[in-house]
Write an enzyme that holds these catalytic residues in place. Structure first.
Site, PDB file in Angstrom:
ATOM      1  N   VAL A  86       0.844  -1.190   0.000  1.00 43.15           N
ATOM      2  CA  VAL A  86       0.000   0.000   0.000  1.00 43.15           C
ATOM      3  C   VAL A  86       0.883   1.245   0.000  1.00 43.15           C
ATOM      4  CG1 VAL A  86      -1.790   1.287   1.221  1.00 43.15           C
ATOM      5  CG2 VAL A  86      -1.825  -1.223   1.217  1.00 43.15           C
ATOM      6  N   LYS A  87       0.708   2.068  -1.037  1.00 41.07           N
ATOM      7  CA  LYS A  87       1.494   3.286  -1.149  1.00 41.07           C
ATOM      8  C   LYS A  87       0.766   4.433  -0.463  1.00 41.07           C
ATOM      9  CE  LYS A  87       3.555   4.267  -5.162  1.00 41.07           C
ATOM     10  NZ  LYS A  87       3.777   4.882  -6.517  1.00 41.07           N
ATOM     11  N   VAL A  88       1.451   5.067   0.494  1.00 41.91           N
ATOM     12  CA  VAL A  88       0.852   6.079   1.364  1.00 41.91           C
ATOM     13  C   VAL A  88       1.659   7.376   1.261  1.00 41.91           C
ATOM     14  CG1 VAL A  88       0.199   6.634   3.736  1.00 41.91           C
ATOM     15  CG2 VAL A  88       0.099   4.255   2.944  1.00 41.91           C
TER      16      VAL A  88
END
Length: 217
Positions: A86-88
């Site tokens: 998951v890119k945050v």
């Protein structure tokens, strides 16, 4: 150093993967839109297709910017496939979300990193990957490669386990300099990866070999 391709284009992903050197893929909403992929269902299905093509980590970016919304969106992305990371974004609620994801067994990629201070926060929160955007730093008049060198030193001294994922790659030379500076991963367009193949002396040498082969046939 791992090689990721930064795209949502399936043909480019396949071409890079067929080279035998591809370790993963990074994407973002802009890259999805470029391919005409709109709507959550279509985006999620596209991520699933990429995961089935490449045996490696696939970064899928959240659109939300508020903690609870980031967590909910991230959980849905992580459920698509075991290889999803998951890119945050590097914002206050993003760091909080990275810590939550870390505590709950979901790997993250902290994106839009432009300073050592931001990278330290992401590493402390447990991000699997930290993505400094070296090309955009260069655009601002600074040398993005200096940040890669600085992070490589800091992470070694402090024992941080996050991987430095050099992003915003603009050229084959960027890839080479990232390898020299200690990046763990580089994510780049296909053009820059293929650019590593090119050298005029290789072309000249191959032409000479082929010419000599014809003479001896």
């Amino acid at each position: 150093m791992k090689f990721f391709i930064d795209t949502a284009n399936l043909d480019q992903i396949k071409e890079a993967n067929d080279l035998g050197i591809l370790d993963g893929v990074t994407t973002n909403p802009s890259l999805m839109a470029k391919e005409g992929i709109k709507g959550q269902e279509a985006v999620f299905n596209h991520y699933k297709t990429i995961c089935e093509m490449v045996n490696g980590d696939i970064s899928a970016e959240v659109i939300a910017t508020e903690f609870n919304a980031i967590v909910e969106e991230g959980k849905k992305l992580a459920a698509i496939h075991k290889n999803i990371v998951v890119k945050v974004p590097m914002i206050k609620d993003g760091v909080k979300a990275i810590k939550w994801f870390t505590d709950n067994g979901i790997r993250t990629n902290c994106t839009l990193v432009f300073s050592a201070g931001q990278a330290i926060l992401a590493a402390k929160a447990g991000a699997a990957y930290i993505s400094p955007f070296i090309g955009r730093i260069d655009d601002s008049g600074w040398d993005g490669m200096l940040l890669i060198e600085q992070l490589s030193h800091i992470f070694q001294v402090q024992g941080y386990t996050s991987e430095i994922l050099a992003a915003s790659i603009r050229s084959p030379n960027h890839i080479i300099r990232c390898a020299e500076a200690g990046a763990d991963v580089v994510t780049s367009p296909l053009e820059s990866i293929l650019g590593l193949l090119k050298h005029p002396l290789t072309d000249i040498g191959l032409a000479k070999f082929l010419e000599d082969a014809k003479k001896s046939a």
